[in-house]
Design a protein around this motif. Structure first.
Motif, PDB file in Angstrom:
ATOM      1  N   GLU A 112      -6.147   3.224   3.696  1.00 48.17           N
ATOM      2  CA  GLU A 112      -6.502   3.847   4.974  1.00 48.17           C
ATOM      3  C   GLU A 112      -7.782   3.261   5.578  1.00 48.17           C
ATOM      4  O   GLU A 112      -8.018   3.395   6.784  1.00 48.17           O
ATOM      5  CB  GLU A 112      -6.663   5.365   4.796  1.00 48.17           C
ATOM      6  CG  GLU A 112      -5.367   6.127   4.585  1.00 48.17           C
ATOM      7  CD  GLU A 112      -4.821   5.989   3.170  1.00 48.17           C
ATOM      8  OE1 GLU A 112      -3.659   6.385   2.938  1.00 48.17           O
ATOM      9  OE2 GLU A 112      -5.559   5.491   2.285  1.00 48.17           O
ATOM     10  N   ARG A 114      -8.330   0.343   6.230  1.00 52.51           N
ATOM     11  CA  ARG A 114      -7.973  -0.719   7.182  1.00 52.51           C
ATOM     12  C   ARG A 114      -7.960  -0.207   8.617  1.00 52.51           C
ATOM     13  O   ARG A 114      -7.995  -0.998   9.569  1.00 52.51           O
ATOM     14  CB  ARG A 114      -6.603  -1.315   6.844  1.00 52.51           C
ATOM     15  CG  ARG A 114      -6.606  -2.251   5.650  1.00 52.51           C
ATOM     16  CD  ARG A 114      -5.217  -2.848   5.427  1.00 52.51           C
ATOM     17  NE  ARG A 114      -4.824  -3.718   6.518  1.00 52.51           N
ATOM     18  CZ  ARG A 114      -4.867  -5.053   6.471  1.00 52.51           C
ATOM     19  NH1 ARG A 114      -5.302  -5.658   5.382  1.00 52.51           N
ATOM     20  NH2 ARG A 114      -4.477  -5.770   7.500  1.00 52.51           N
ATOM     21  N   ALA A 115      -7.906   1.108   8.796  1.00 50.70           N
ATOM     22  CA  ALA A 115      -7.882   1.672  10.146  1.00 50.70           C
ATOM     23  C   ALA A 115      -9.261   1.631  10.801  1.00 50.70           C
ATOM     24  O   ALA A 115      -9.381   1.836  12.009  1.00 50.70           O
ATOM     25  CB  ALA A 115      -7.364   3.110  10.100  1.00 50.70           C
ATOM     26  N   TYR A 164      -2.475  -0.488  10.583  1.00 54.96           N
ATOM     27  CA  TYR A 164      -3.198  -1.189   9.523  1.00 54.96           C
ATOM     28  C   TYR A 164      -3.031  -2.704   9.622  1.00 54.96           C
ATOM     29  O   TYR A 164      -3.614  -3.453   8.831  1.00 54.96           O
ATOM     30  CB  TYR A 164      -2.692  -0.743   8.148  1.00 54.96           C
ATOM     31  CG  TYR A 164      -2.861   0.729   7.848  1.00 54.96           C
ATOM     32  CD1 TYR A 164      -3.895   1.477   8.417  1.00 54.96           C
ATOM     33  CD2 TYR A 164      -1.965   1.377   6.997  1.00 54.96           C
ATOM     34  CE1 TYR A 164      -4.023   2.829   8.142  1.00 54.96           C
ATOM     35  CE2 TYR A 164      -2.094   2.730   6.709  1.00 54.96           C
ATOM     36  CZ  TYR A 164      -3.120   3.447   7.295  1.00 54.96           C
ATOM     37  OH  TYR A 164      -3.247   4.783   7.018  1.00 54.96           O
ATOM     38  N   ARG A 190      -6.178  -0.961  -0.861  1.00 53.89           N
ATOM     39  CA  ARG A 190      -6.544  -2.167  -0.108  1.00 53.89           C
ATOM     40  C   ARG A 190      -7.161  -3.228  -1.020  1.00 53.89           C
ATOM     41  O   ARG A 190      -6.967  -4.434  -0.815  1.00 53.89           O
ATOM     42  CB  ARG A 190      -7.551  -1.785   0.989  1.00 53.89           C
ATOM     43  CG  ARG A 190      -7.995  -2.944   1.861  1.00 53.89           C
ATOM     44  CD  ARG A 190      -8.954  -2.447   2.932  1.00 53.89           C
ATOM     45  NE  ARG A 190      -9.391  -3.522   3.820  1.00 53.89           N
ATOM     46  CZ  ARG A 190     -10.247  -3.351   4.814  1.00 53.89           C
ATOM     47  NH1 ARG A 190     -10.751  -2.138   5.057  1.00 53.89           N
ATOM     48  NH2 ARG A 190     -10.594  -4.372   5.570  1.00 53.89           N
ATOM     49  N   LYS A 541      -8.048  -6.895  12.969  1.00 49.93           N
ATOM     50  CA  LYS A 541      -8.392  -6.773  11.551  1.00 49.93           C
ATOM     51  C   LYS A 541      -9.136  -8.026  11.081  1.00 49.93           C
ATOM     52  O   LYS A 541     -10.091  -7.945  10.308  1.00 49.93           O
ATOM     53  CB  LYS A 541      -7.133  -6.559  10.697  1.00 49.93           C
ATOM     54  CG  LYS A 541      -6.362  -5.305  11.031  1.00 49.93           C
ATOM     55  CD  LYS A 541      -7.237  -4.075  10.995  1.00 49.93           C
ATOM     56  CE  LYS A 541      -6.510  -2.859  11.532  1.00 49.93           C
ATOM     57  NZ  LYS A 541      -7.450  -1.740  11.771  1.00 49.93           N
TER      58      LYS A 541
END
Length: 643
Positions: A112, A114-115, A164, A190, A541
């Motif tokens: 999570e 990555r959000a 993500y 992750r 990202k």
């Protein structure tokens, strides 16, 4: 053999550290250390203390990365440490290392994260962001079960996977990853960091196990940081499938040839056939080896056919014939023959540069003290048989010299004010505030433009601003260096001080780092023309990791510049203090002789004794520097012979 090599490398480092500390202690006790010397010694010691050797294992999933790690590093435990089975077993990038300050454990970063606009590196020191699980080293079943976390996955909606950056609706294979409910399988974590008290890890080895090749495109930390910075990369192919298109792309774009880059042709046991002769099987393996080498533009000897699974079995069961047939020993020799000497040469070169600068500065300081005493001895010996009026005249001459020197110090104060102004101006282009503002500017541009081309333009402008700021900062450091060089030469000429030019400084290393980051970005997105939501999310990202790397690079540049600015005047100030003290002592000595002429011979004797002590200090400095050089070369020779 691997443990022995790393132990020898560690012993080599410890020998150099011991020699540096002896030098540091002696220089401090002899009052010969200035700020620049202390900075260089501190950096050399810190570099040796934090010296790590990293090996990354990269491949498509199911190529046997984890099994190869088990076979090379963990066979002595009599079991698989990392999970290894058919299908995907490593779902997230996994680092194996040892930190004695932490208990044996596995730290897991939730997917999570990555959000948020943060890279994995940004979370490293945030303990609250990680899930930490202890490792029970005495219970094999429990240990394996805990480490199986790196294999864990979960099902999420397409929207969540897209947020993500883990699902691209425009990928031709996108539909194949959806289950019957339209859900997407993603890793539960992750990133994973396993703190394990393995003998090799205790010596500073860091092992990186990566997920499949698709993760290299979706996890920016691998592309921008972990793989490029690894001292060795093992790129693993499967003997039965050979080199695929995705293999070639990853090899060319993210790994490539060069020192410490090895290709492994794994699972050669799938080609073993009891109905054919060993010669026929070996010929088939050799053809696969040659084919893989050709596809990757390598020599066949740079591709190592192995069977990780049979090597692990051979080691655990004590079967030397099976181990030899697996081909692993040749790979291990090549890996450590390249890895340790290459790393040692880098450290040795850095130490040699530091040592030359330190020795030059200390020898100059001792030489200045010797020259000062020789001058005083000459003055005192010239007073033999002279009357009081001659001595009084000499006192007046030294007093005039002292006043002239004090006048020069006022000019130095004026230089200091200019130095302070230039230092402040340097941080207008190098400071962390401008780094933060630049990152915010790109994120705002990304928020306004949801199209790929607009986002890409924002990142292009970002790199242009970074390079402009570094170039502007470099010009300012050159201006500071030139100004200080003039001041150094002026004091040397006017007062006979033996001054080397100021400690040099360059931002070239950081310009090169930014260039490497930009090159990776262009490989990933430079030629792409797709204007899709998923592509924009993926670039965002990547920008998170780009921003983190740039922030880290600029922070290091700020630290270097700050340290440089603090010590650039140190050699000059040390010699000024010494020269001022010498003038004061000369005046006081002749004053005492003027008041009591019978003390002349006593002063001459004292100065001759002081001169002898300084000559001995000079010899001792040479011995200590020689000891550091011997620690580097002698220990290095042992490693070379063992390689």
């Amino acid at each position: 053999m691997m443990v022995r090599d790393l132990e020898q490398y560690s012993a080599w480092r410890q020998g150099v550290v011991a020699a540096l500390r002896r030098y540091q202690d002696w220089v401090g006790a002899a009052d010969l250390a200035d700020g620049a010397t202390e900075l260089r010694l501190g950096r050399a010691l810190a570099r040796l203390a934090d010296d790590k050797l990293s090996i990354a294992f990269v491949a498509e999933f199911s190529r046997g990365k984890s099994e190869l790690i088990n076979a090379i590093f963990f066979a002595d435990y009599g079991q698989r440490i990392l999970p290894s089975a058919a299908g995907r077993t490593t779902m997230c990038p996994t680092e194996l290392l040892y930190d004695p300050a932490q208990p044996p454990s596995i730290r897991l970063l939730p997917i999570e994260t990555r959000a948020r606009n943060l890279s994995t590196s940004d979370y490293r020191d945030d303990a609250a962001a990680w899930t930490a699980l202890p490792l029970d080293l005495d219970a094999a079943g429990s240990l394996q079960e805990t480490l199986r976390q790196v294999s864990m996955s979960k099902r999420v909606t397409v929207a969540e996977a897209q947020s993500y950056g883990l699902y691209d609706a425009d990928d031709p294979d996108a539909a194949a990853v959806l289950d019957e409910r339209g859900m997407v399988e993603i890793s539960l974590w992750r990133h994973a960091i396993i703190n394990f008290p393995h003998p090799l890890l205790k010596q500073g080895l860091v092992i990186l196990d990566t997920p499949g090749l698709n993760a290299i495109g979706t996890e920016p930390e691998l592309t921008l940081n972990l793989i490029p910075n690894a001292h060795a990369v093992l790129f693993i192919l499967a003997a039965d499938t050979g080199v695929t298109k995705s293999d070639i792309e990853v090899w060319r774009n993210h790994i490539g040839g060069g020192a410490g880059r090895l290709v492994v042709l794994n699972k050669i046991d799938s080609m073993w056939d009891e109905l054919r002769s060993d010669a026929e099987v070996d010929a088939d393996i050799a053809r696969q080896q040659a084919g893989a080498a050709h596809m990757l533009a390598l020599a066949p000897r740079q591709v190592f056919p192995v069977s990780a699974q049979k090597a692990l079995v051979g080691k655990i069961n004590g079967d030397p014939a099976l181990l030899a047939k697996s081909g692993l020993e040749a790979l291990e020799r090549a890996l450590f023959d390249e890895l340790i000497p290459a790393k040692k040469d880098i450290v040795r070169g850095q130490l040699a540069d530091d040592l030359r600068a330190i020795d030059t500065a200390q020898q100059a300081l001792v030489a200045a003290r010797i020259r000062g005493i020789v001058e005083q001895l000459h003055e005192l010996k010239s007073l033999r048989g002279k009357n009081q009026s001659v001595i009084a005249h000499m006192m007046r001459r030294i007093d005039v010299e002292k006043k002239e020197f004090d006048s020069s110090l006022f000019k130095l104060q004026a230089t200091r004010s200019v130095f302070t102004r230039l230092s402040t101006e340097l941080y207008t282009s190098l400071g962390m505030d401008i780094v933060r503002d630049d990152i915010d500017q790109v994120r705002e541009a990304m928020r306004r433009s949801r199209f790929f081309t607009g986002v890409r333009e924002a990142v292009r402008q970002y790199f242009e601003r970074i390079k402009h700021n570094l170039a502007q900062s470099e010009r300012k450091t050159v201006e500071i260096s030139e100004m200080m060089g003039v001041m150094y030469r002026k004091f040397a000429a006017e007062h006979g001080l033996a001054l080397a030019l100021p400690m040099p400084f360059s931002l070239e290393r950081y310009r090169r780092e930014i260039g490497e980051i930009e090159a990776v970005y262009h490989k990933q997105f430079g030629t792409a023309t797709l204007i899709t939501t998923s592509r924009v999310v993926l670039m965002e990202k990547f920008f998170d990791s780009i921003a983190s790397r740039v922030r880290k690079s600029f922070k290091a540049a700020n630290d270097d510049a700050d340290a440089w600015l603090k010590v650039i005047m140190a050699p000059l100030e040390a010699q000024i203090r010494q020269h001022k003290d010498q003038l004061k002592h000369r005046l006081a000595s002749i004053q005492r002789i003027h008041d009591a002429t019978d003390s002349l011979e006593q002063k001459i004797d004292a100065f001759e004794a002081g001169l002898l002590e300084l000559e001995q200090q000079k010899i001792r400095l040479g011995e200590l520097v020689g000891a550091i050089g011997a620690a580097i070369d002698a220990r290095g020779a042992v490693l070379d012979a063992a390689a």
